[in-house]
Design a protein around this motif. Structure first.
Motif, short mmCIF file in Angstrom:
data_model
loop_
_atom_site.label_atom_id
_atom_site.label_comp_id
_atom_site.label_asym_id
_atom_site.label_seq_id
_atom_site.Cartn_x
_atom_site.Cartn_y
_atom_site.Cartn_z
N VAL A 135 0.86 -1.18 0.00
CA VAL A 135 0.00 0.00 0.00
C VAL A 135 0.90 1.23 0.00
O VAL A 135 1.68 1.44 0.93
CB VAL A 135 -0.94 0.02 1.22
CG1 VAL A 135 -1.77 1.30 1.22
CG2 VAL A 135 -1.85 -1.20 1.20
N LEU A 136 0.81 2.03 -1.07
CA LEU A 136 1.62 3.24 -1.20
C LEU A 136 0.82 4.39 -0.59
O LEU A 136 0.17 5.15 -1.30
CB LEU A 136 1.97 3.49 -2.66
CG LEU A 136 2.55 2.29 -3.43
CD1 LEU A 136 2.84 2.66 -4.87
CD2 LEU A 136 3.79 1.75 -2.74
N ASP A 137 0.85 4.49 0.71
CA ASP A 137 0.00 5.41 1.48
C ASP A 137 0.65 6.80 1.47
O ASP A 137 1.25 7.23 2.45
CB ASP A 137 -0.20 4.89 2.89
CG ASP A 137 -1.26 5.68 3.66
OD1 ASP A 137 -1.76 6.67 3.11
OD2 ASP A 137 -1.57 5.30 4.80
N ILE A 138 0.49 7.49 0.35
CA ILE A 138 1.14 8.80 0.16
C ILE A 138 0.18 9.89 0.62
O ILE A 138 -0.91 10.05 0.08
CB ILE A 138 1.52 8.98 -1.32
CG1 ILE A 138 2.56 7.92 -1.72
CG2 ILE A 138 2.05 10.38 -1.58
CD1 ILE A 138 2.77 7.79 -3.21
N ARG A 139 0.61 10.65 1.62
CA ARG A 139 -0.23 11.72 2.17
C ARG A 139 0.43 13.08 2.04
O ARG A 139 -0.09 14.08 2.52
CB ARG A 139 -0.57 11.43 3.63
CG ARG A 139 -1.18 10.05 3.82
CD ARG A 139 -1.72 9.86 5.20
NE ARG A 139 -2.08 8.47 5.45
CZ ARG A 139 -2.83 8.06 6.46
NH1 ARG A 139 -3.32 8.93 7.31
NH2 ARG A 139 -3.11 6.77 6.62
N ASP A 140 1.59 13.11 1.41
CA ASP A 140 2.34 14.34 1.21
C ASP A 140 3.16 14.19 -0.07
O ASP A 140 3.67 13.09 -0.33
CB ASP A 140 3.26 14.60 2.42
CG ASP A 140 3.94 15.95 2.35
OD1 ASP A 140 4.80 16.14 1.47
OD2 ASP A 140 3.61 16.82 3.17
N ARG A 141 3.27 15.24 -0.85
CA ARG A 141 4.00 15.13 -2.11
C ARG A 141 5.45 14.70 -1.92
O ARG A 141 6.03 14.05 -2.78
CB ARG A 141 3.95 16.47 -2.86
CG ARG A 141 2.60 16.76 -3.50
CD ARG A 141 2.62 18.09 -4.25
NE ARG A 141 3.55 18.09 -5.36
CZ ARG A 141 3.26 17.66 -6.59
NH1 ARG A 141 2.06 17.17 -6.86
NH2 ARG A 141 4.16 17.73 -7.54
#
Length: 283
Positions: A82-88
């Motif tokens: 899971v690529l849980d990206i919450r910030d650039r």
């Protein structure tokens, strides 16, 4: 779009796997037959699949990411992250980029398409995804918001149930995976025909694609689109549109759209994106 190499990268994809782009209208079956999700899993390599899940469009990315992770674990994927990206800044993480270079399938979940683009557009990670999709190395799927971002021009929001007018649709820039289309999702379920027509009137060089819930427009590498799932895919082709008053009226005035071509496709129907033509059933 889809100017893809004909050679499979044998070190990354099983040679027999045929990659594709799955554009899903949202609310796909996750419990019973799971046909659309099984198709993504198969096109990503089946038991050899290494899948990256991008839940960044969701307000609860960890919850939605884990849900899809369990689904693909049950199917037997070799590896899931899971690529849980919450910030650039996270989209510049070398470890995440390395996984994207090694994976065989990427799945973008639903939520808010503006949030998804805000986090991922023009980042190193998304550029790697786009390049690998265009080179035919991986299968990409997007559902709901993950479908809306596929075009260069993206429907960011708007209304429904009205006649076509400029105020009915809010446009933004998408991820450009399939640049020549404008995608709308939950299509007939939320009465969005006029919204998509309004978007096409603003960008008449693009093809409008409206996808119902639990329905998928599967794009092959040669530009062939095939419909699967329980609903329909609506194609609005303005290529021969002879007149629109779109540039000349106020935002809330009704739009004139003369000589639009509209196709309603159901399960098994096929359409050629580049030729803008239907493929007969017996071919």
């Amino acid at each position: 779009m889809l100017q893809l190499d004909s050679q499979a990268h044998e070190t990354k994809m099983p040679q027999s796997t045929k990659t594709a782009i799955l554009v899903i209208g949202g609310a796909e079956d996750k419990v019973h037959g799971r046909e659309i999700l099984h198709t993504f899993f198969g096109r990503a390599g089946s038991g050899d699949a290494r899948i990256g899940i991008i839940p960044s469009a969701s307000r609860e990315p960890s919850v939605i990411g884990e849900r899809y992770q369990r689904i693909f674990e049950d199917m037997g994927a070799k590896e899931i992250k899971v690529l849980d990206i919450r910030d650039r800044v996270q989209a510049e993480d070398p470890q995440l980029q390395d996984y994207v270079e090694q994976c065989t399938g990427v799945f973008m979940t639903g939520g808010d398409q503006l949030r998804l683009c805000g986090l991922l557009a023009d980042t190193p990670l998304m550029e790697k995804v786009r390049r690998r999709v265009q080179q035919g190395e991986i299968t990409l799927a997007g559902t709901s918001a993950g479908a809306a971002v596929m075009g260069h021009h993206m429907i960011a929001g708007g209304g429904s149930g009205e006649c076509p007018n400029r105020s009915l649709v809010d446009m933004a820039t998408g991820l450009g995976i399939i640049p020549e289309v404008i995608v709308d999702q939950h299509f007939h379920n939320r009465n969005r025909m006029a919204r998509l027509m309004s978007a096409v009137a603003e960008h008449p060089e693009r093809l409008g694609i409206g996808i119902d819930e639990d329905t998928c427009a599967l794009f092959e590498r040669d530009g062939l689109l095939q419909v699967m799932g329980k609903g329909t895919v609506t194609i609005i082709d303005p290529g021969e549109m002879s007149y629109t008053n779109q540039p000349d009226v106020s935002a809330t005035d009704p739009l004139s759209l003369h000589n639009l071509r509209v196709h309603i496709l159901s399960y098994g129907d096929r359409y050629h994106l580049h030729k803008r033509s239907l493929i007969p059933q017996d071919c």
